[in-house]
Write an enzyme that holds these catalytic residues in place. Structure first.
Site, PDB file in Angstrom:
ATOM      1  NE  ARG A  71      -3.901  -2.287   0.616  1.00  0.00           N
ATOM      2  CZ  ARG A  71      -3.432  -3.702   0.038  1.00  0.00           C
ATOM      3  NH1 ARG A  71      -2.410  -3.787  -0.600  1.00  0.00           N
ATOM      4  NH2 ARG A  71      -4.359  -4.641   0.292  1.00  0.00           N
ATOM      5  CB  SER A  98      -8.499  -0.521   4.921  1.00  0.00           C
ATOM      6  OG  SER A  98      -8.817  -1.398   4.369  1.00  0.00           O
ATOM      7  CD  GLU A 152      -5.369   1.717   2.719  1.00  0.00           C
ATOM      8  OE1 GLU A 152      -5.163   0.618   3.137  1.00  0.00           O
ATOM      9  OE2 GLU A 152      -6.222   1.895   1.724  1.00  0.00           O
TER      10      GLU A 152
HETATM   11  P1  FAD Z   1      -8.518   9.685  -4.322  1.00  0.00           P
HETATM   12  O1  FAD Z   1      -9.064   9.428  -3.110  1.00  0.00           O
HETATM   13  O2  FAD Z   1      -9.132  10.872  -5.154  1.00  0.00           O
HETATM   14  O3  FAD Z   1      -6.861  10.320  -4.140  1.00  0.00           O
HETATM   15  C1  FAD Z   1      -6.066   9.311  -3.237  1.00  0.00           C
HETATM   16  C2  FAD Z   1      -4.770   9.989  -3.101  1.00  0.00           C
HETATM   17  O4  FAD Z   1      -4.259   9.825  -4.599  1.00  0.00           O
HETATM   18  C3  FAD Z   1      -4.659  11.535  -3.056  1.00  0.00           C
HETATM   19  O5  FAD Z   1      -3.586  11.876  -2.304  1.00  0.00           O
HETATM   20  C4  FAD Z   1      -4.795  11.978  -4.373  1.00  0.00           C
HETATM   21  O6  FAD Z   1      -4.039  13.632  -4.504  1.00  0.00           O
HETATM   22  C5  FAD Z   1      -3.941  11.138  -5.182  1.00  0.00           C
HETATM   23  N1  FAD Z   1      -4.126  10.809  -6.626  1.00  0.00           N
HETATM   24  C6  FAD Z   1      -5.455  10.504  -7.080  1.00  0.00           C
HETATM   25  N2  FAD Z   1      -5.262  10.802  -8.594  1.00  0.00           N
HETATM   26  C7  FAD Z   1      -3.826  11.105  -8.749  1.00  0.00           C
HETATM   27  C8  FAD Z   1      -3.225  11.513 -10.074  1.00  0.00           C
HETATM   28  N3  FAD Z   1      -3.820  11.342 -11.071  1.00  0.00           N
HETATM   29  N4  FAD Z   1      -2.095  11.803  -9.928  1.00  0.00           N
HETATM   30  C9  FAD Z   1      -1.489  11.805  -8.749  1.00  0.00           C
HETATM   31  N5  FAD Z   1      -1.971  11.715  -7.453  1.00  0.00           N
HETATM   32  C10 FAD Z   1      -3.286  11.365  -7.581  1.00  0.00           C
HETATM   33  N6  FAD Z   1      -7.694   0.149  -1.845  1.00  0.00           N
HETATM   34  C11 FAD Z   1      -6.969  -0.939  -2.200  1.00  0.00           C
HETATM   35  O7  FAD Z   1      -5.793  -0.980  -2.408  1.00  0.00           O
HETATM   36  N7  FAD Z   1      -7.576  -2.102  -2.260  1.00  0.00           N
HETATM   37  C12 FAD Z   1      -8.861  -2.307  -1.899  1.00  0.00           C
HETATM   38  O8  FAD Z   1      -9.187  -3.434  -2.002  1.00  0.00           O
HETATM   39  C13 FAD Z   1      -9.667  -1.010  -1.527  1.00  0.00           C
HETATM   40  N8  FAD Z   1     -11.071  -1.307  -1.361  1.00  0.00           N
HETATM   41  C14 FAD Z   1     -11.721  -0.237  -1.165  1.00  0.00           C
HETATM   42  C15 FAD Z   1     -13.072  -0.453  -0.803  1.00  0.00           C
HETATM   43  C16 FAD Z   1     -13.976   0.824  -0.526  1.00  0.00           C
HETATM   44  C17 FAD Z   1     -15.342   0.379  -0.187  1.00  0.00           C
HETATM   45  C18 FAD Z   1     -13.494   2.051  -0.481  1.00  0.00           C
HETATM   46  C19 FAD Z   1     -14.339   3.131  -0.342  1.00  0.00           C
HETATM   47  C20 FAD Z   1     -12.146   2.236  -0.690  1.00  0.00           C
HETATM   48  C21 FAD Z   1     -11.227   1.085  -1.094  1.00  0.00           C
HETATM   49  N9  FAD Z   1      -9.788   1.099  -1.212  1.00  0.00           N
HETATM   50  C22 FAD Z   1      -9.087   0.126  -1.619  1.00  0.00           C
HETATM   51  C23 FAD Z   1      -9.433   2.468  -1.433  1.00  0.00           C
HETATM   52  C24 FAD Z   1      -9.398   3.249  -2.649  1.00  0.00           C
HETATM   53  O9  FAD Z   1     -10.503   2.834  -3.375  1.00  0.00           O
HETATM   54  C25 FAD Z   1      -8.107   3.251  -3.458  1.00  0.00           C
HETATM   55  O10 FAD Z   1      -7.053   3.583  -2.781  1.00  0.00           O
HETATM   56  C26 FAD Z   1      -8.266   3.963  -4.779  1.00  0.00           C
HETATM   57  O11 FAD Z   1      -7.085   3.655  -5.519  1.00  0.00           O
HETATM   58  C27 FAD Z   1      -8.384   5.552  -4.483  1.00  0.00           C
HETATM   59  O12 FAD Z   1      -8.691   6.168  -5.930  1.00  0.00           O
HETATM   60  P2  FAD Z   1      -9.250   7.498  -5.978  1.00  0.00           P
HETATM   61  O13 FAD Z   1      -9.257   8.003  -7.278  1.00  0.00           O
HETATM   62  O14 FAD Z   1     -10.696   7.426  -5.212  1.00  0.00           O
HETATM   63  O15 FAD Z   1      -8.173   8.189  -5.242  1.00  0.00           O
HETATM   64  P1  NAP Z   2      -9.800 -10.366   5.069  1.00  0.00           P
HETATM   65  O1  NAP Z   2      -9.807 -11.305   3.990  1.00  0.00           O
HETATM   66  O2  NAP Z   2     -10.769 -10.410   6.253  1.00  0.00           O
HETATM   67  O3  NAP Z   2      -8.336 -10.239   5.760  1.00  0.00           O
HETATM   68  C1  NAP Z   2      -7.911  -9.773   6.863  1.00  0.00           C
HETATM   69  C2  NAP Z   2      -6.515  -9.209   6.626  1.00  0.00           C
HETATM   70  O4  NAP Z   2      -5.776 -10.013   6.665  1.00  0.00           O
HETATM   71  C3  NAP Z   2      -6.420  -8.375   5.244  1.00  0.00           C
HETATM   72  O5  NAP Z   2      -6.090  -7.130   5.580  1.00  0.00           O
HETATM   73  C4  NAP Z   2      -5.198  -8.958   4.598  1.00  0.00           C
HETATM   74  O6  NAP Z   2      -4.126  -8.302   4.228  1.00  0.00           O
HETATM   75  C5  NAP Z   2      -4.592 -10.033   5.499  1.00  0.00           C
HETATM   76  N1  NAP Z   2      -4.753 -11.286   4.846  1.00  0.00           N
HETATM   77  C6  NAP Z   2      -5.524 -12.446   4.713  1.00  0.00           C
HETATM   78  N2  NAP Z   2      -5.048 -13.514   4.153  1.00  0.00           N
HETATM   79  C7  NAP Z   2      -3.754 -13.414   4.175  1.00  0.00           C
HETATM   80  C8  NAP Z   2      -2.784 -13.925   3.502  1.00  0.00           C
HETATM   81  N3  NAP Z   2      -2.848 -15.295   3.199  1.00  0.00           N
HETATM   82  N4  NAP Z   2      -1.776 -13.513   3.262  1.00  0.00           N
HETATM   83  C9  NAP Z   2      -1.277 -12.124   3.972  1.00  0.00           C
HETATM   84  N5  NAP Z   2      -2.197 -11.606   4.373  1.00  0.00           N
HETATM   85  C10 NAP Z   2      -3.571 -11.935   4.653  1.00  0.00           C
HETATM   86  O7  NAP Z   2      -9.899  -8.613   4.549  1.00  0.00           O
HETATM   87  P2  NAP Z   2     -11.016  -7.985   3.870  1.00  0.00           P
HETATM   88  O8  NAP Z   2     -10.968  -6.850   4.846  1.00  0.00           O
HETATM   89  O9  NAP Z   2     -12.151  -8.738   3.924  1.00  0.00           O
HETATM   90  O10 NAP Z   2     -10.325  -7.464   2.644  1.00  0.00           O
HETATM   91  C11 NAP Z   2     -10.348  -8.347   1.553  1.00  0.00           C
HETATM   92  C12 NAP Z   2      -9.198  -7.806   0.472  1.00  0.00           C
HETATM   93  O11 NAP Z   2      -9.478  -6.697  -0.158  1.00  0.00           O
HETATM   94  C13 NAP Z   2      -7.760  -7.552   1.292  1.00  0.00           C
HETATM   95  O12 NAP Z   2      -6.795  -7.860   0.554  1.00  0.00           O
HETATM   96  C14 NAP Z   2      -7.850  -6.292   1.415  1.00  0.00           C
HETATM   97  O13 NAP Z   2      -6.646  -5.571   1.626  1.00  0.00           O
HETATM   98  C15 NAP Z   2      -8.769  -5.666   0.259  1.00  0.00           C
HETATM   99  N6  NAP Z   2      -9.475  -4.366   0.840  1.00  0.00           N
HETATM  100  C16 NAP Z   2      -8.568  -3.146   0.944  1.00  0.00           C
HETATM  101  C17 NAP Z   2      -9.285  -2.168   1.284  1.00  0.00           C
HETATM  102  C18 NAP Z   2      -8.572  -0.657   1.422  1.00  0.00           C
HETATM  103  O14 NAP Z   2      -9.174   0.369   1.596  1.00  0.00           O
HETATM  104  N7  NAP Z   2      -7.159  -0.778   1.395  1.00  0.00           N
HETATM  105  C19 NAP Z   2     -10.934  -2.233   1.717  1.00  0.00           C
HETATM  106  C20 NAP Z   2     -11.414  -3.188   1.319  1.00  0.00           C
HETATM  107  C21 NAP Z   2     -10.674  -4.512   0.842  1.00  0.00           C
HETATM  108  P3  NAP Z   2      -4.038  -7.492   2.914  1.00  0.00           P
HETATM  109  O15 NAP Z   2      -4.827  -6.200   3.018  1.00  0.00           O
HETATM  110  O16 NAP Z   2      -2.577  -7.180   2.856  1.00  0.00           O
HETATM  111  O17 NAP Z   2      -4.433  -8.422   1.793  1.00  0.00           O
END
Ligand code: FAD
Ligand code: NAP
Length: 341
Positions: free
Chosen positions: A166, A240, A336
């Protein structure tokens, strides 16, 4: 001069936490010329700039006293292909979730596990988005970005993006320095399924291995996500709220003595990743609600803003959560989403 720069714009509809905040100036960028014109305006007026994609990974603590640049650059180009791969260049303003759908329909494989992640393509490299055992870096080829001060266009390779968990150079040394305009992905012509992630593997158990296709992986990921994660359109959230903390094996061993069921994953010989959601849950926060803000019942890592409260209300709850987690486990939680201003 086609760019429209508006003043005093409401950002509540532009952030998935639905925080009420305003931008001093706001522009939607639809072309490269718009990008250069907007950056020149910010420089002339000495304004801070905030780049905005889908607003799904940021928290607006208060009004933004500068220029918000909303990415509206669109387009997808197949730039190259060989026997095994296609290279697809995608403009930063495209929706990530729609891109995943498009690649599946085109039979370009590799994005199945990254289905239904909100936000824009341009934001995907910022935190090296990841889910269900796949990260952006696994399919990334290169990106183009414009330096916000010089206006120079630069190409970043996977190496110069310095992707981590991340994390990327855009959250570290190059933070706030570049506006990403395109991202090029290298996608497979033949599927290569990655189903080892526990929740995905368990959900696919009902199917014989030969019946598992990329489409089934995609549908399964979508079904798990819809079941577990709140839809921001109904319950405002940014996914998250904290990163999963990485600690030393020694600290992990000490914690395991006290909490035998602690959820953790060994990353290498020296470090262990803890599930932040488990820590928050055990600290008693799951399902907590106070005023506008709360902690999601099904996933304690997700803070919610059902009452559409201010950003500082959400951050104050996050602060209380991280303090209590630190007191209980001695583990520091890192936010995050990016906080503005
Ligand atoms: P924004 O919120 O608009 O911006 C985020 C940051 O990136 C800001 O600092 C912004 O300035 C910068 N930025 C955006 N676009 C650019 C650009 N073109 N150039 C330079 N900087 C830029 N994330 C995960 O990694 N995995 C997931 O599974 C995941 N699941 C999610 C589920 C939900 C329900 C929600 C609400 C969020 C989740 N996220 C997840 C977080 C998020 O969706 C991601 O991080 C996504 O990439 C953010 O995109 P955005 O366009 O909304 O970014
Ligand atoms: P989950 O399956 O309940 O697992 C909980 C956490 O354990 C996750 O954060 C995941 O890390 C870690 N994990 C599970 N199995 C793993 C493995 N085999 N090896 C290493 N790490 C492991 O998670 P969840 O909340 O439902 O999310 C599912 C996936 O979607 C995850 O990959 C999560 O990162 C992604 N997600 C991200 C966001 C966001 O905003 N960043 C939001 C929703 C979902 P990892 O996060 O490293 O995978």
């Amino acid at each position: 001069m086609s760019l429209v720069i508006s003043a005093n714009v409401d950002l509540q509809g532009y952030n998935t936490l639905a925080v009420p905040a305003r931008a001093l100036f706001f522009a939607t960028l639809a072309t490269q010329d718009d990008v250069h014109e907007a950056l020149a305006f910010a420089r002339q007026q000495a304004l801070p700039v905030m780049i905005l994609g889908g607003g799904s990974n940021l928290v607006l603590r208060s009004d933004f006293p500068g220029l918000v640049l909303h990415l509206g650059l669109l387009g997808k180009t197949l730039v190259h292909e060989d026997e095994g791969f296609v290279w697809l260049r995608v403009a930063a303003g495209e929706s990530w979730a729609k891109l995943v759908d498009y690649t599946l329909a085109s039979h370009y494989w590799g994005l199945e596990n990254l289905a239904l992640i909100p936000g824009s393509v341009g934001a995907a490299p910022i935190q090296n988005i990841g889910a269900y055992g796949v990260e952006l870096k696994d399919v990334f080829s290169e990106l183009t970005a414009i330096h916000m001060v010089t206006g120079e266009e630069v190409i970043f390779s996977a190496e110069t993006c310095d992707f981590g968990y991340r994390d990327s150079v855009f959250k570290q040394a190059q933070r706030d320095k570049y506006l990403i305009t395109t991202v090029t992905l290298r996608l497979r012509k033949q599927p290569q399924l990655l189903c080892h992630y526990p929740a995905l593997r368990d959900a696919l158990k009902a199917h014989s291995p030969s019946a598992i296709t990329p489409q089934l992986v995609y549908q399964t990921v979508c079904a798990i996500r819809r079941r577990k994660l709140p839809d921001p359109a109904k319950i405002p959230n940014v996914g998250s709220f904290f990163k999963n903390p990485v600690i030393s094996c020694a600290q992990h061993e000490a914690l395991r003595q006290a909490w035998p069921d602690i959820v953790s994953y060994h990353l290498d010989d020296q470090s262990v990743k803890l599930a932040a959601g488990w820590l928050i849950d055990r600290a008693g926060w799951r399902g907590f609600r106070e005023g506008a803000v709360g902690v999601h019942q099904d996933q304690a890592l997700v803070l919610t803003n059902e009452g559409r409260g201010r950003g500082d209300e959400v951050l104050s709850l996050a602060n209380r959560i991280s303090t209590s987690v630190e007191e209980l486990f001695g583990v520091v939680l890192e936010l995050e989403p990016r906080v503005y201003p």
